[in-house]
Design an enzyme around this catalytic site. Structure first.
Site, PDB file in Angstrom:
ATOM      1  CG  LEU A 173      38.854  39.841  36.074  1.00 53.36           C
ATOM      2  CD1 LEU A 173      39.248  41.171  36.692  1.00 53.36           C
ATOM      3  CD2 LEU A 173      39.944  39.320  35.135  1.00 53.36           C
ATOM      4  CG  ASP A 174      35.677  41.716  34.550  1.00 52.26           C
ATOM      5  OD1 ASP A 174      35.710  42.832  35.100  1.00 52.26           O
ATOM      6  OD2 ASP A 174      36.458  41.392  33.637  1.00 52.26           O
ATOM      7  CD  GLU A 175      33.196  35.054  37.370  1.00 54.05           C
ATOM      8  OE1 GLU A 175      32.817  34.425  38.382  1.00 54.05           O
ATOM      9  OE2 GLU A 175      33.827  34.530  36.443  1.00 54.05           O
TER      10      GLU A 175
END
Length: 290
Positions: free
Chosen positions: A233-235
């Site tokens: 997530l979000d990486e």
């Protein structure tokens, strides 16, 4: 007029992107094949990553040769150097599906840029898990698909989005402030073809009210990050980031306004660079030929 119906004797502009293990002779081999087929290189950028050991190249070439002729010729070079490569018509609008929730700023900005600023995408539909932005899609004459998401229907909702991707022929999916998490399977199946945008407070200020949290901590920089979506997530691999400085006098509402403005322009640049084939994946990183 598309490349498919251009007169046979009219040169076409092509964009070739490639990556492969770094080594001598790559540029010479690629340029030689293009020259053999009457290609005139009008733009060329390359980068050798000393850490991954891979070579990256983006070439824009004018040539009367057909896609089949160029593909056949480049295939031999690609096999010789173990290349991952792609060839596309320069300037072809990329069929794009926009996913939204309730925040309008990124959706409005992308639709405006597509219509007025030649953003090279063709928005084939807008998907919302709420109906709040349906009127904006209608204003820009884009099909709006309401796909609600609940805890019990996440799998069914994602299946519906997959059907829309297939049915519309979308080659790019943009999460324009879509506040739902995609499954690992969805991320893997569309790796390098889903772009997200979020504020750059993460991981410090998670959850609801990040701007209020940031205001309470007295932040001095407001930022945004646009990246490819992965199961982490979000990486995912970062395409573009931007920041604005703020001071102690900024209110929470002003921080939100500055943050939304930063998000929309950061996302627009990431989408443009992807659509212009300027972004190549390098493991967890990206190479961006601006």
């Amino acid at each position: 007029m598309t490349a498919q119906n251009l007169p046979d004797d009219r040169p076409r502009h092509w964009i070739l992107t490639l990556s492969c293990p770094d080594g001598p002779g790559i540029v010479h081999a690629v340029a030689g094949v293009l020259a053999e087929h009457g290609g005139n290189i009008t733009e060329s950028q390359q980068f050798g990553d000393p850490y991954s050991g891979r070579f990256f190249m983006r070439v824009q070439v004018e040539a009367a040769a057909s896609r089949e002729e160029l593909t056949t010729a480049l295939g031999g070079v690609a096999e010789r150097f173990d290349m991952t490569w792609d060839l596309d018509v320069a300037g072809r609008p990329i069929p794009t599906l926009l996913l939204v929730s309730k925040a309008a700023h990124c959706l409005v900005d992308l639709l405006y840029r597509e219509r007025s600023q030649h953003l090279p995408i063709d928005v084939v539909g807008v998907v919302g898990n709420h109906r709040d932005l349906e009127d904006i899609a209608e204003f820009y004459r884009k099909p709006f698909h309401h796909v609600p998401v609940t805890r019990d229907t996440k799998a069914e909702s994602e299946a519906a989005i997959r059907e829309l991707i297939t049915g519309t022929g979308a080659e790019l999916v943009v999460l324009a402030r879509y506040m739902q998490i995609l499954s690992d399977e969805m991320c893997r199946d569309h790796a390098g073809r889903i772009i997200n945008i979020h504020h750059s407070f993460l991981p410090s200020f998670k959850g609801a009210g990040p701007y209020r949290q940031a205001h309470d901590r007295g932040v001095k920089i407001i930022g945004a990050t646009s990246h490819y979506v992965t199961g982490d997530l979000d990486e995912g691999p970062i395409i573009e980031q931007d920041v604005e400085r703020v001071d102690h006098a900024a209110t929470i509402d002003e921080l939100v306004r500055i943050g939304e403005d930063t998000e929309r322009r950061t996302l627009a640049r990431a989408v443009r660079w992807h659509a212009e084939h300027r972004v190549l994946l390098d493991g967890h990183r990206t190479v961006v030929f601006r």
